[in-house]
Scaffold this motif. Structure first.
Motif, PDB file in Angstrom:
ATOM      1  N   ARG A 275       0.821  -1.205   0.000  1.00  0.00           N
ATOM      2  CA  ARG A 275       0.000   0.000   0.000  1.00  0.00           C
ATOM      3  C   ARG A 275       0.859   1.260   0.000  1.00  0.00           C
ATOM      4  O   ARG A 275       1.585   1.549   0.936  1.00  0.00           O
ATOM      5  CB  ARG A 275      -0.909  -0.001   1.231  1.00  0.00           C
ATOM      6  N   GLY A 276       0.780   1.994  -1.104  1.00  0.00           N
ATOM      7  CA  GLY A 276       1.480   3.261  -1.186  1.00  0.00           C
ATOM      8  C   GLY A 276       2.985   3.140  -1.312  1.00  0.00           C
ATOM      9  O   GLY A 276       3.700   4.120  -1.198  1.00  0.00           O
ATOM     10  N   VAL A 277       3.471   1.892  -1.546  1.00  0.00           N
ATOM     11  CA  VAL A 277       4.914   1.691  -1.627  1.00  0.00           C
ATOM     12  C   VAL A 277       5.272   1.127  -2.988  1.00  0.00           C
ATOM     13  O   VAL A 277       4.700   0.148  -3.429  1.00  0.00           O
ATOM     14  CB  VAL A 277       5.412   0.725  -0.527  1.00  0.00           C
ATOM     15  N   ASN A 278       6.204   1.758  -3.653  1.00  0.00           N
ATOM     16  CA  ASN A 278       6.719   1.223  -4.910  1.00  0.00           C
ATOM     17  C   ASN A 278       8.052   0.557  -4.600  1.00  0.00           C
ATOM     18  O   ASN A 278       9.111   1.134  -4.737  1.00  0.00           O
ATOM     19  CB  ASN A 278       6.904   2.343  -5.942  1.00  0.00           C
ATOM     20  N   ALA A 279       7.955  -0.693  -4.089  1.00  0.00           N
ATOM     21  CA  ALA A 279       9.164  -1.404  -3.666  1.00  0.00           C
ATOM     22  C   ALA A 279       9.973  -1.797  -4.891  1.00  0.00           C
ATOM     23  O   ALA A 279       9.454  -2.470  -5.766  1.00  0.00           O
ATOM     24  CB  ALA A 279       8.779  -2.645  -2.870  1.00  0.00           C
ATOM     25  N   PRO A 280      11.243  -1.402  -4.977  1.00  0.00           N
ATOM     26  CA  PRO A 280      12.037  -1.723  -6.163  1.00  0.00           C
ATOM     27  C   PRO A 280      12.308  -3.210  -6.307  1.00  0.00           C
ATOM     28  O   PRO A 280      12.473  -3.706  -7.408  1.00  0.00           O
ATOM     29  CB  PRO A 280      13.338  -0.946  -5.930  1.00  0.00           C
ATOM     30  N   SER A 281      12.355  -3.941  -5.204  1.00  0.00           N
ATOM     31  CA  SER A 281      12.634  -5.370  -5.283  1.00  0.00           C
ATOM     32  C   SER A 281      12.004  -6.058  -4.089  1.00  0.00           C
ATOM     33  O   SER A 281      12.183  -5.632  -2.951  1.00  0.00           O
ATOM     34  CB  SER A 281      14.135  -5.624  -5.278  1.00  0.00           C
ATOM     35  N   LEU A 282      11.258  -7.134  -4.348  1.00  0.00           N
ATOM     36  CA  LEU A 282      10.646  -7.872  -3.241  1.00  0.00           C
ATOM     37  C   LEU A 282      11.707  -8.436  -2.307  1.00  0.00           C
ATOM     38  O   LEU A 282      11.555  -8.435  -1.103  1.00  0.00           O
ATOM     39  CB  LEU A 282       9.779  -9.005  -3.790  1.00  0.00           C
TER      40      LEU A 282
ATOM     41  N   GLU B 214       8.788  -9.928   2.274  1.00  0.00           N
ATOM     42  CA  GLU B 214       9.315 -11.262   2.532  1.00  0.00           C
ATOM     43  C   GLU B 214       8.572 -11.934   3.674  1.00  0.00           C
ATOM     44  O   GLU B 214       8.339 -13.147   3.666  1.00  0.00           O
ATOM     45  CB  GLU B 214      10.812 -11.174   2.847  1.00  0.00           C
ATOM     46  N   GLN B 215       8.193 -11.175   4.691  1.00  0.00           N
ATOM     47  CA  GLN B 215       7.430 -11.749   5.795  1.00  0.00           C
ATOM     48  C   GLN B 215       6.101 -12.297   5.289  1.00  0.00           C
ATOM     49  O   GLN B 215       5.739 -13.440   5.583  1.00  0.00           O
ATOM     50  CB  GLN B 215       7.184 -10.690   6.879  1.00  0.00           C
ATOM     51  N   ILE B 216       5.381 -11.501   4.522  1.00  0.00           N
ATOM     52  CA  ILE B 216       4.108 -11.952   3.979  1.00  0.00           C
ATOM     53  C   ILE B 216       4.333 -13.128   3.033  1.00  0.00           C
ATOM     54  O   ILE B 216       3.548 -14.086   3.006  1.00  0.00           O
ATOM     55  CB  ILE B 216       3.403 -10.791   3.239  1.00  0.00           C
ATOM     56  N   HIS B 217       5.432 -13.082   2.286  1.00  0.00           N
ATOM     57  CA  HIS B 217       5.744 -14.153   1.346  1.00  0.00           C
ATOM     58  C   HIS B 217       5.870 -15.497   2.059  1.00  0.00           C
ATOM     59  O   HIS B 217       5.364 -16.524   1.586  1.00  0.00           O
ATOM     60  CB  HIS B 217       7.036 -13.803   0.613  1.00  0.00           C
ATOM     61  N   SER B 218       6.511 -15.529   3.218  1.00  0.00           N
ATOM     62  CA  SER B 218       6.680 -16.789   3.937  1.00  0.00           C
ATOM     63  C   SER B 218       5.339 -17.347   4.389  1.00  0.00           C
ATOM     64  O   SER B 218       5.101 -18.557   4.308  1.00  0.00           O
ATOM     65  CB  SER B 218       7.612 -16.596   5.137  1.00  0.00           C
ATOM     66  N   PHE B 219       4.433 -16.476   4.852  1.00  0.00           N
ATOM     67  CA  PHE B 219       3.121 -16.953   5.275  1.00  0.00           C
ATOM     68  C   PHE B 219       2.314 -17.473   4.085  1.00  0.00           C
ATOM     69  O   PHE B 219       1.561 -18.447   4.203  1.00  0.00           O
ATOM     70  CB  PHE B 219       2.355 -15.832   5.994  1.00  0.00           C
ATOM     71  N   LEU B 220       2.447 -16.832   2.932  1.00  0.00           N
ATOM     72  CA  LEU B 220       1.750 -17.301   1.735  1.00  0.00           C
ATOM     73  C   LEU B 220       2.247 -18.677   1.319  1.00  0.00           C
ATOM     74  O   LEU B 220       1.460 -19.558   0.940  1.00  0.00           O
ATOM     75  CB  LEU B 220       1.942 -16.314   0.581  1.00  0.00           C
ATOM     76  N   VAL B 221       3.563 -18.891   1.389  1.00  0.00           N
ATOM     77  CA  VAL B 221       4.123 -20.194   1.033  1.00  0.00           C
ATOM     78  C   VAL B 221       3.626 -21.264   2.000  1.00  0.00           C
ATOM     79  O   VAL B 221       3.194 -22.348   1.585  1.00  0.00           O
ATOM     80  CB  VAL B 221       5.662 -20.138   1.018  1.00  0.00           C
ATOM     81  N   PHE B 222       3.665 -20.992   3.305  1.00  0.00           N
ATOM     82  CA  PHE B 222       3.149 -21.944   4.297  1.00  0.00           C
ATOM     83  C   PHE B 222       1.694 -22.290   4.003  1.00  0.00           C
ATOM     84  O   PHE B 222       1.294 -23.460   4.037  1.00  0.00           O
ATOM     85  CB  PHE B 222       3.239 -21.330   5.698  1.00  0.00           C
TER      86      PHE B 222
ATOM     87  N   ASN C 260       2.242 -29.106  -7.221  1.00  0.00           N
ATOM     88  CA  ASN C 260       1.532 -27.869  -6.870  1.00  0.00           C
ATOM     89  C   ASN C 260       1.615 -27.506  -5.387  1.00  0.00           C
ATOM     90  O   ASN C 260       0.745 -26.831  -4.868  1.00  0.00           O
ATOM     91  CB  ASN C 260       0.059 -27.939  -7.309  1.00  0.00           C
ATOM     92  N   PHE C 261       2.663 -27.942  -4.706  1.00  0.00           N
ATOM     93  CA  PHE C 261       2.890 -27.439  -3.346  1.00  0.00           C
ATOM     94  C   PHE C 261       3.371 -25.991  -3.378  1.00  0.00           C
ATOM     95  O   PHE C 261       3.357 -25.306  -2.362  1.00  0.00           O
ATOM     96  CB  PHE C 261       3.928 -28.303  -2.620  1.00  0.00           C
ATOM     97  N   CYS C 262       3.786 -25.546  -4.545  1.00  0.00           N
ATOM     98  CA  CYS C 262       4.331 -24.197  -4.689  1.00  0.00           C
ATOM     99  C   CYS C 262       3.252 -23.182  -5.067  1.00  0.00           C
ATOM    100  O   CYS C 262       3.570 -22.082  -5.523  1.00  0.00           O
ATOM    101  CB  CYS C 262       5.432 -24.195  -5.742  1.00  0.00           C
ATOM    102  N   ASN C 263       1.971 -23.514  -4.870  1.00  0.00           N
ATOM    103  CA  ASN C 263       0.897 -22.630  -5.344  1.00  0.00           C
ATOM    104  C   ASN C 263       0.881 -21.273  -4.654  1.00  0.00           C
ATOM    105  O   ASN C 263       0.302 -20.326  -5.173  1.00  0.00           O
ATOM    106  CB  ASN C 263      -0.460 -23.319  -5.199  1.00  0.00           C
ATOM    107  N   GLY C 264       1.505 -21.147  -3.484  1.00  0.00           N
ATOM    108  CA  GLY C 264       1.562 -19.857  -2.800  1.00  0.00           C
ATOM    109  C   GLY C 264       2.851 -19.095  -3.032  1.00  0.00           C
ATOM    110  O   GLY C 264       3.039 -18.015  -2.476  1.00  0.00           O
ATOM    111  N   TYR C 265       3.728 -19.655  -3.863  1.00  0.00           N
ATOM    112  CA  TYR C 265       5.029 -19.041  -4.128  1.00  0.00           C
ATOM    113  C   TYR C 265       4.918 -18.177  -5.381  1.00  0.00           C
ATOM    114  O   TYR C 265       4.781 -18.689  -6.489  1.00  0.00           O
ATOM    115  CB  TYR C 265       6.076 -20.142  -4.324  1.00  0.00           C
ATOM    116  N   HIS C 266       4.986 -16.870  -5.198  1.00  0.00           N
ATOM    117  CA  HIS C 266       4.720 -15.987  -6.334  1.00  0.00           C
ATOM    118  C   HIS C 266       5.981 -15.440  -7.006  1.00  0.00           C
ATOM    119  O   HIS C 266       5.894 -14.661  -7.949  1.00  0.00           O
ATOM    120  CB  HIS C 266       3.824 -14.815  -5.907  1.00  0.00           C
TER     121      HIS C 266
END
Length: 463
Positions: free
Chosen positions: A347-354, A361-369, A397-403
């Protein structure tokens, strides 16, 4: 959005997933999209969002986010799911190092999509047989979302039942619970007035579907009280009426809410203040906006009324909900014959790199779990975020939350990310002082080991 893939808000993490079919974009937009880097596309998307996302999709998914922020039962469900999935990852990893062999049963994660039978008996209104229906918690949420979406977007009267019915027929929408409400109160004109506050009241309880039926069965519209109440011009005090019924007139049985049991006489209002054990850590996405929402509700009379009747909200209250109580994390999946890719937005952030963005990265780990455990448990999965059918991980398809799908499937780091995060989690849960050996450094684990440790210690103390 795409014709065949629905956008959605994940009910555990409350990350928003927007699917865009590039072939349906104007040619000049498509060409511009193909030429942009991910970082440039983020900036372009922020300035030109509605070239990619329909207003209907924007408001619909925004309403689902409000449910996580302000509906006590859904807020509780997000906490419960996050805890169970984190525990399941640890247990399965200890049982087998090969995640492709993982399998488990987690019935509690199915609860929002399980059909529940409700019987409404009102001898005067429905005769001896009453009205019986089956519905899920998810259907209640979707029907609520369809109606509030229509009320926010349409320029007609907010309670024009005939126009709303035509809209339901012409647009992809949910209306099973609304149809039940119409049948019980015997009037679409009345149903459209009470439906939003009715659903909100039901999700204050530990059994939303049962409470939905109880509140409907209490609606004796032939009584002098209800006749007088309904005869008033809107906005009526539906929220206060349903609160009175829940607290004074009906007995609400408590459900087993597990570790996060905050129910008092069947009501879950305290769930909006949940934290993970003694860590005081809240939900990584919902808690900041829930705190803001509660503060506004406390200091601003009528603030929460927006969720029951948005047309009668003040301009300020509408602006806060629509612009500020807004999903902080969005994954945009661009489906293109030339270049399909995932764009992570904050939200409101143009992050140059995830990779360089700790929050992402924190949200990414929860999505993968979440994706791994839902696959292991045989639960429904979100649409794929990767199109590499030749990849060795694609079929399982265990990687379905890995974007973070790479251009070349040989460069995929899903197994590495999963194993690194599990090693760190097992280390924290076991309390072993030895630092785990990671096969490759993980930037997020290095920077946020303390945060993850605090979160996991909170989970451990709850067991």
């Amino acid at each position: 959005m795409t014709k065949n893939i629905r956008s959605f808000v994940d009910p555990m993490t409350f990350v928003r997933f927007i699917h865009v079919d590039a072939t349906m974009l104007p040619p000049e937009t498509w060409k511009k999209y193909d030429a942009l880097t991910d970082a440039d596309f983020r900036a372009y998307f922020l300035e030109n969002k509605f070239e990619f996302v329909d207003m209907d999709v924007e408001v619909h998914e925004l309403a689902h986010y409000w449910q996580g922020v302000a509906f006590p039962y859904i807020h509780w469900y997000a906490f419960m799911s996050l805890k169970i999935i984190s525990e399941a990852i640890g247990a399965l990893a200890n049982a087998s190092s090969d995640y492709k062999q993982w399998s488990c049963q987690i019935p509690s994660l199915r609860r929002i999509s399980q059909k529940q039978a409700i019987q409404i008996n009102n001898l005067n209104a429905f005769g001896e047989d009453g009205i019986r229906f089956e519905i899920t918690e998810l259907e209640l949420l979707e029907c609520y979302t369809s109606l509030i979406q229509w009320q926010i977007i349409t320029e007609t009267s907010a309670f024009d039942a005939a126009t709303f019915r035509r809209w339901l027929k012409r647009n992809p929408s949910y209306h099973s619970a609304y149809d039940v409400c119409c049948k019980v109160v015997k009037s679409e004109e009345i149903a459209i007035r009470l439906f939003l506050p009715l659903v909100r009241a039901a999700f204050r309880t530990s059994r939303p579907v049962e409470s939905f039926g109880l509140l409907l069965s209490y609606m004796n519209l032939d009584s002098s009280f209800f006749s007088t109440f309904i005869a008033q011009q809107e906005p009526c005090r539906w929220d206060e009426l349903f609160s009175h019924i829940l607290t004074r007139e009906v007995d609400l049985p408590d459900a087993n809410m597990g570790d996060f049991d905050t129910a008092q006489n069947g009501l879950l209002d305290n769930a909006l203040g949940l934290t993970f054990g003694s860590s005081k850590l809240g939900h990584p996405i919902l808690t900041p906006d829930t705190k803001r929402w509660l503060q506004e509700k406390e200091s601003n009379e009528g603030f929460d009324g927006f969720l029951s009747s948005p047309r009668f909200a003040t301009e300020r209250n509408s602006r806060i909900h629509i612009q500020e109580i807004y999903p902080p994390s969005t994954i945009i999946r661009i489906h293109s014959p030339n270049r399909s890719r995932n764009i992570f937005m904050t939200r409101g952030v143009n992050a140059p790199s995830l990779d360089a963005h700790d929050y992402g990265e924190q949200i990414h780990s929860f999505l993968v779990f979440n994706g791994v455990i839902r696959r292991a448990a045989g639960l429904s999965l979100g649409s794929r975020l990767c199109s590499h059918q030749s990849c060795q991980h694609y079929r399982a398809n265990f990687c379905n939350g890995y974007h973070l799908a790479p251009e070349d499937p040989k460069d995929c780091k899903f197994p590495l990310f999963l194993s690194n995060t599990i090693e760190q989690m097992n280390y924290q849960l076991s309390g072993t002082p030895k630092t785990p050996m990671l096969r490759e450094e993980s930037s997020w684990l290095k920077k946020n080991a303390g945060l993850l440790s605090k979160f996991l210690r909170g989970l451990r103390r709850m067991n």
